[in-house]
Design an enzyme around this catalytic site. Structure first.
Site, PDB file in Angstrom:
ATOM      1  N   LEU A  84       0.793  -1.204   0.135  1.00  0.00           N
ATOM      2  CA  LEU A  84       0.165  -0.244   0.099  1.00  0.00           C
ATOM      3  C   LEU A  84       0.864   1.246   0.125  1.00  0.00           C
ATOM      4  CD1 LEU A  84      -1.778  -1.782   2.484  1.00  0.00           C
ATOM      5  CD2 LEU A  84      -3.448  -0.333   1.392  1.00  0.00           C
ATOM      6  N   THR A 131      -5.699   1.840  -7.676  1.00  0.00           N
ATOM      7  CA  THR A 131      -6.906   2.924  -7.570  1.00  0.00           C
ATOM      8  C   THR A 131      -7.643   2.991  -8.953  1.00  0.00           C
ATOM      9  OG1 THR A 131      -7.278   5.425  -7.690  1.00  0.00           O
ATOM     10  CG2 THR A 131      -5.050   4.811  -8.608  1.00  0.00           C
ATOM     11  N   ASP A 132      -8.595   3.381  -8.819  1.00  0.00           N
ATOM     12  CA  ASP A 132      -9.499   3.272 -10.052  1.00  0.00           C
ATOM     13  C   ASP A 132      -9.218   4.588 -10.900  1.00  0.00           C
ATOM     14  OD1 ASP A 132     -10.650   5.556  -8.424  1.00  0.00           O
ATOM     15  OD2 ASP A 132     -12.787   4.967  -8.456  1.00  0.00           O
ATOM     16  N   GLU A 133      -8.418   5.454 -10.464  1.00  0.00           N
ATOM     17  CA  GLU A 133      -8.059   6.770 -11.217  1.00  0.00           C
ATOM     18  C   GLU A 133      -7.092   6.146 -12.447  1.00  0.00           C
ATOM     19  OE1 GLU A 133      -6.688  10.109  -9.180  1.00  0.00           O
ATOM     20  OE2 GLU A 133      -7.985   9.942  -7.564  1.00  0.00           O
ATOM     21  N   TYR A 156      -0.092  11.487 -10.434  1.00  0.00           N
ATOM     22  CA  TYR A 156      -0.395  10.503  -9.338  1.00  0.00           C
ATOM     23  C   TYR A 156      -1.122   9.296  -9.887  1.00  0.00           C
ATOM     24  CZ  TYR A 156      -3.378   7.582  -6.149  1.00  0.00           C
ATOM     25  OH  TYR A 156      -3.912   6.466  -5.421  1.00  0.00           O
ATOM     26  N   LYS A 160       0.529   5.227 -10.626  1.00  0.00           N
ATOM     27  CA  LYS A 160      -0.045   4.157 -10.202  1.00  0.00           C
ATOM     28  C   LYS A 160      -0.489   3.316 -11.348  1.00  0.00           C
ATOM     29  CE  LYS A 160      -1.369   3.062  -6.474  1.00  0.00           C
ATOM     30  NZ  LYS A 160      -0.723   2.632  -5.267  1.00  0.00           N
ATOM     31  N   ASN A 185     -12.567   6.020  -4.048  1.00  0.00           N
ATOM     32  CA  ASN A 185     -12.373   6.690  -2.814  1.00  0.00           C
ATOM     33  C   ASN A 185     -12.783   6.289  -1.746  1.00  0.00           C
ATOM     34  OD1 ASN A 185     -12.382   8.573  -5.441  1.00  0.00           O
ATOM     35  ND2 ASN A 185     -12.119  10.127  -3.868  1.00  0.00           N
TER      36      ASN A 185
HETATM   37  P1  NAD Z   1      -1.744   7.534   2.830  1.00  0.00           P
HETATM   38  O1  NAD Z   1      -1.023   8.549   2.003  1.00  0.00           O
HETATM   39  O2  NAD Z   1      -2.684   7.889   3.854  1.00  0.00           O
HETATM   40  O3  NAD Z   1      -0.546   6.515   3.229  1.00  0.00           O
HETATM   41  C1  NAD Z   1       0.547   6.180   2.401  1.00  0.00           C
HETATM   42  C2  NAD Z   1       1.435   5.458   3.469  1.00  0.00           C
HETATM   43  O4  NAD Z   1       2.655   5.185   2.844  1.00  0.00           O
HETATM   44  C3  NAD Z   1       1.961   6.218   4.694  1.00  0.00           C
HETATM   45  O5  NAD Z   1       2.003   5.720   5.841  1.00  0.00           O
HETATM   46  C4  NAD Z   1       3.314   6.803   4.226  1.00  0.00           C
HETATM   47  O6  NAD Z   1       4.356   7.048   5.274  1.00  0.00           O
HETATM   48  C5  NAD Z   1       3.705   5.639   3.444  1.00  0.00           C
HETATM   49  N1  NAD Z   1       4.871   5.742   2.508  1.00  0.00           N
HETATM   50  C6  NAD Z   1       4.985   6.718   1.613  1.00  0.00           C
HETATM   51  N2  NAD Z   1       6.238   6.835   1.043  1.00  0.00           N
HETATM   52  C7  NAD Z   1       6.804   5.542   1.335  1.00  0.00           C
HETATM   53  C8  NAD Z   1       8.166   5.055   0.979  1.00  0.00           C
HETATM   54  N3  NAD Z   1       8.936   5.530   0.040  1.00  0.00           N
HETATM   55  N4  NAD Z   1       8.441   4.015   1.825  1.00  0.00           N
HETATM   56  C9  NAD Z   1       7.612   3.423   2.734  1.00  0.00           C
HETATM   57  N5  NAD Z   1       6.434   3.764   2.890  1.00  0.00           N
HETATM   58  C10 NAD Z   1       6.069   5.182   2.389  1.00  0.00           C
HETATM   59  O7  NAD Z   1      -2.384   6.588   1.374  1.00  0.00           O
HETATM   60  P2  NAD Z   1      -3.825   5.878   1.608  1.00  0.00           P
HETATM   61  O8  NAD Z   1      -5.050   6.770   1.209  1.00  0.00           O
HETATM   62  O9  NAD Z   1      -3.875   4.950   2.846  1.00  0.00           O
HETATM   63  O10 NAD Z   1      -3.461   5.116   0.371  1.00  0.00           O
HETATM   64  C11 NAD Z   1      -2.997   3.618   0.602  1.00  0.00           C
HETATM   65  C12 NAD Z   1      -2.688   3.094  -0.757  1.00  0.00           C
HETATM   66  O11 NAD Z   1      -3.891   2.795  -1.420  1.00  0.00           O
HETATM   67  C13 NAD Z   1      -1.899   3.639  -2.027  1.00  0.00           C
HETATM   68  O12 NAD Z   1      -1.194   2.780  -2.802  1.00  0.00           O
HETATM   69  C14 NAD Z   1      -2.953   4.348  -2.759  1.00  0.00           C
HETATM   70  O13 NAD Z   1      -2.769   4.684  -4.065  1.00  0.00           O
HETATM   71  C15 NAD Z   1      -4.342   3.421  -2.678  1.00  0.00           C
HETATM   72  N6  NAD Z   1      -5.587   3.814  -2.674  1.00  0.00           N
HETATM   73  C16 NAD Z   1      -6.245   4.760  -2.006  1.00  0.00           C
HETATM   74  C17 NAD Z   1      -7.295   5.291  -2.075  1.00  0.00           C
HETATM   75  C18 NAD Z   1      -7.854   6.403  -1.270  1.00  0.00           C
HETATM   76  O14 NAD Z   1      -9.223   6.690  -1.330  1.00  0.00           O
HETATM   77  N7  NAD Z   1      -7.226   7.021  -0.134  1.00  0.00           N
HETATM   78  C19 NAD Z   1      -8.166   4.433  -2.985  1.00  0.00           C
HETATM   79  C20 NAD Z   1      -7.538   3.686  -3.900  1.00  0.00           C
HETATM   80  C21 NAD Z   1      -6.398   3.066  -3.700  1.00  0.00           C
HETATM   81  O1  DAU Z   2     -10.379   7.365  -6.574  1.00  0.00           O
HETATM   82  C1  DAU Z   2      -9.532   6.742  -5.647  1.00  0.00           C
HETATM   83  C2  DAU Z   2      -8.514   8.014  -5.374  1.00  0.00           C
HETATM   84  O2  DAU Z   2      -9.166   8.757  -4.365  1.00  0.00           O
HETATM   85  C3  DAU Z   2      -7.394   7.325  -4.588  1.00  0.00           C
HETATM   86  O3  DAU Z   2      -6.570   6.870  -5.430  1.00  0.00           O
HETATM   87  C4  DAU Z   2      -6.402   8.583  -4.167  1.00  0.00           C
HETATM   88  O4  DAU Z   2      -5.096   8.053  -3.443  1.00  0.00           O
HETATM   89  C5  DAU Z   2      -7.404   9.415  -3.291  1.00  0.00           C
HETATM   90  O5  DAU Z   2      -6.747  10.628  -2.671  1.00  0.00           O
HETATM   91  C6  DAU Z   2      -8.562   9.941  -3.862  1.00  0.00           C
HETATM   92  O6  DAU Z   2      -8.354  10.879  -5.072  1.00  0.00           O
HETATM   93  P1  DAU Z   2      -9.479  12.041  -5.245  1.00  0.00           P
HETATM   94  O7  DAU Z   2      -8.417  13.130  -5.986  1.00  0.00           O
HETATM   95  O8  DAU Z   2     -10.562  11.886  -5.731  1.00  0.00           O
HETATM   96  O9  DAU Z   2      -9.657  12.530  -3.719  1.00  0.00           O
HETATM   97  P2  DAU Z   2      -9.562  14.162  -3.060  1.00  0.00           P
HETATM   98  O10 DAU Z   2      -9.980  13.903  -1.674  1.00  0.00           O
HETATM   99  O11 DAU Z   2      -8.290  14.666  -3.014  1.00  0.00           O
HETATM  100  O12 DAU Z   2     -10.633  14.900  -3.633  1.00  0.00           O
HETATM  101  C7  DAU Z   2     -12.079  14.342  -4.041  1.00  0.00           C
HETATM  102  C8  DAU Z   2     -12.806  15.130  -4.675  1.00  0.00           C
HETATM  103  O13 DAU Z   2     -12.911  16.595  -4.163  1.00  0.00           O
HETATM  104  C9  DAU Z   2     -12.121  15.727  -6.241  1.00  0.00           C
HETATM  105  O14 DAU Z   2     -12.984  15.696  -7.043  1.00  0.00           O
HETATM  106  C10 DAU Z   2     -11.555  16.837  -6.041  1.00  0.00           C
HETATM  107  C11 DAU Z   2     -12.233  17.569  -4.782  1.00  0.00           C
HETATM  108  N1  DAU Z   2     -11.655  18.391  -4.038  1.00  0.00           N
HETATM  109  C12 DAU Z   2     -10.550  17.911  -3.314  1.00  0.00           C
HETATM  110  C13 DAU Z   2     -10.163  18.720  -2.289  1.00  0.00           C
HETATM  111  C14 DAU Z   2      -8.817  18.485  -1.324  1.00  0.00           C
HETATM  112  C15 DAU Z   2     -12.394  19.753  -3.848  1.00  0.00           C
HETATM  113  O15 DAU Z   2     -13.274  20.306  -4.375  1.00  0.00           O
HETATM  114  N2  DAU Z   2     -11.768  20.666  -2.839  1.00  0.00           N
HETATM  115  C16 DAU Z   2     -10.660  20.275  -1.982  1.00  0.00           C
HETATM  116  O16 DAU Z   2     -10.220  20.976  -1.218  1.00  0.00           O
END
Ligand code: NAD
Ligand code: DAU
Length: 351
Positions: A84, A131-133, A156, A160, A185
């Site tokens: 992750l 991610t779905d992105e 980003y 991925k 998300n």
């Molecule tokens: P996050 O940013 O909250 O956490 C990332 C973690 O990775 C942190 O603990 C950070 O310290 C660690 N990290 C970063 N760089 C590193 C490195 N070089 N070596 C070791 N550790 C490192 O991210 P998240 O939202 O928990 O996402 C986790 C995974 O899930 C990611 O791969 C992301 O692409 C994927 N993902 C996230 C979402 C979402 O909505 N947040 C959705 C789909 C997939």
């Molecule tokens: O779809 C999965 C992805 O969802 C993950 O892979 C990413 O790690 C995660 O960060 C997330 O990406 P998004 O860009 O969709 O998430 P974010 O919360 O940054 O933004 C959600 C939506 O809200 C997006 O359309 C941008 C908008 N937004 C975001 C922020 C931070 C705003 O309108 N205002 C804001 O300040």
């Protein structure tokens, strides 16, 4: 698979901490190592409740450090890797893409190589969390399936997508046992307040403007983070090697509507009169290359592995807000220091 020694990378982050907690609590016979660099997004406070568990160990390190990773993998000879660790925030990838290429692409390759050399590739597996992105954006209709072509639009999502391709290539070329999932998300507790939902909650608490990009018409499919952790558990154990699984909440919202729901719930919980929080909404400059809509078809995961989300959005968003209200010390800790500088650069320039 019969896993014994498992490496979870990025386990101190948002989703990773929920995955680590689930595995530590559900699998007392596994030895679970959590490898994390503890960047701004990683926080050991996320794991205080399980840090003393006998089947858990934290390892501080960088997935890009090949000699360190080789040594760790050689010593531990893991049966499984759940990967992750990543740079995860789209806005940060726009202002500084280099770290996304380093960690998300090069770091993933370091892990693949080390698992290939030292891991249990006979009965174990390398599971990449994605991610779905990677699929790009949708118009008003349609869904991403596992067959949708990749068309990433942000640095980003390009990083991925690239890492997904490398993982699949290691499966095909070196017969590494791999599996990938692409999720929509997530939301829930311990979500870093740079992301939409926790940022809005935190700004309402601090009576700060609520920055909505563009017209707030962009659509995201939100999944409660513990349901994602449940899907990861299932795919890690039962997913077909070489396959990809889409994970989503079937829960689409326009950004502006989600912000209004948060405003309404926050007014109720804080005893403010209706409309108080909504008056903080500000429409700001749109994100560059902002994907219009994401929506996941998760029927493969549902039909083949029997997964379905268990938490409704109404329950999940309320639990999430309650968590932030009860954990203000956590929020203060993660938003002090470097966050202030990030916030200033990201939002003052966007007004
Ligand atoms: P996050 O940013 O909250 O956490 C990332 C973690 O990775 C942190 O603990 C950070 O310290 C660690 N990290 C970063 N760089 C590193 C490195 N070089 N070596 C070791 N550790 C490192 O991210 P998240 O939202 O928990 O996402 C986790 C995974 O899930 C990611 O791969 C992301 O692409 C994927 N993902 C996230 C979402 C979402 O909505 N947040 C959705 C789909 C997939
Ligand atoms: O779809 C999965 C992805 O969802 C993950 O892979 C990413 O790690 C995660 O960060 C997330 O990406 P998004 O860009 O969709 O998430 P974010 O919360 O940054 O933004 C959600 C939506 O809200 C997006 O359309 C941008 C908008 N937004 C975001 C922020 C931070 C705003 O309108 N205002 C804001 O300040």
């Amino acid at each position: 698979m019969t896993a014994k020694k498992i490496l979870i990378t990025g386990g101190a982050g948002f989703i990773g901490s929920h995955v680590v907690r689930r595995f530590v609590n559900r699998y007392p016979n596994y030895e679970i190592d959590n490898l994390d660099k503890l960047t701004y997004a990683g926080n050991l406070e996320n794991l205080r409740d399980i840090e003393g568990a006998g089947n858990y160990r934290f390892v501080k390190g960088d997935i890009c450090d090949a000699s360190f990773i080789d040594q760790l993998m050689n010593t531990r000879q893991y049966d499984g890797v759940i990967h992750l660790a990543a740079e995860s925030h789209v806005d940060r990838s726009i202002s500084g893409p280099d770290e996304f290429v380093r960690t998300n692409v090069l770091g993933t390759i370091v892990l693949l190589q080390a698992f290939r050399q030292y891991g249990n590739t006979a009965t174990g597996r390398f599971y990449h969390i994605s991610t779905d992105e990677v699929y790009g954006e949708l118009g008003e209709t349609g869904f991403f399936t596992e067959e949708t072509s990749y068309k990433p639009n942000s640095p980003y999502s390009a990083s991925k997508a690239s890492s997904d391709h490398f993982v699949r290539a290691w499966g095909t070329t070196y017969k590494l046992p791999i599996v990938i999932s692409n999720c929509s998300n997530n939301y829930g507790s311990h979500h870093f307040p740079e992301k939409l939902i926790p940022l809005m909650i935190n700004n309402i608490l601090n009576k700060k403007p609520l920055p909505v990009y563009g017209k707030g018409e962009n659509v995201r499919d939100w999944l409660y983070v513990e349901d994602h952790a449940g899907a990861i558990d299932l795919i890690f154990h039962d997913g077909k090697l070489g396959d990809t699984y889409n994970i989503g909440g079937n829960n689409e919202w326009k950004n502006i509507d989600i912000v209004k729901i948060i405003c309404q719930l926050m007014d109720e919980k804080l005893g403010h009169s209706a409309g108080t929080s909504e008056s903080l909404i500000e429409f700001v400059k749109d994100r560059a290359g902002h994907d219009f809509r994401y929506a996941i078809d998760s029927s493969k995961l549902q039909n083949e592995l029997g997964w379905k989300p268990s938490v409704t959005f109404e329950e999940g968003i309320e639990r999430t807000i309650d968590w932030y209200l009860s954990n203000q010390a956590w929020v203060e800790h993660v938003t002090s220091g470097a966050y202030q500088e990030y916030y200033k650069n990201q939002y003052q320039e966007n007004r």
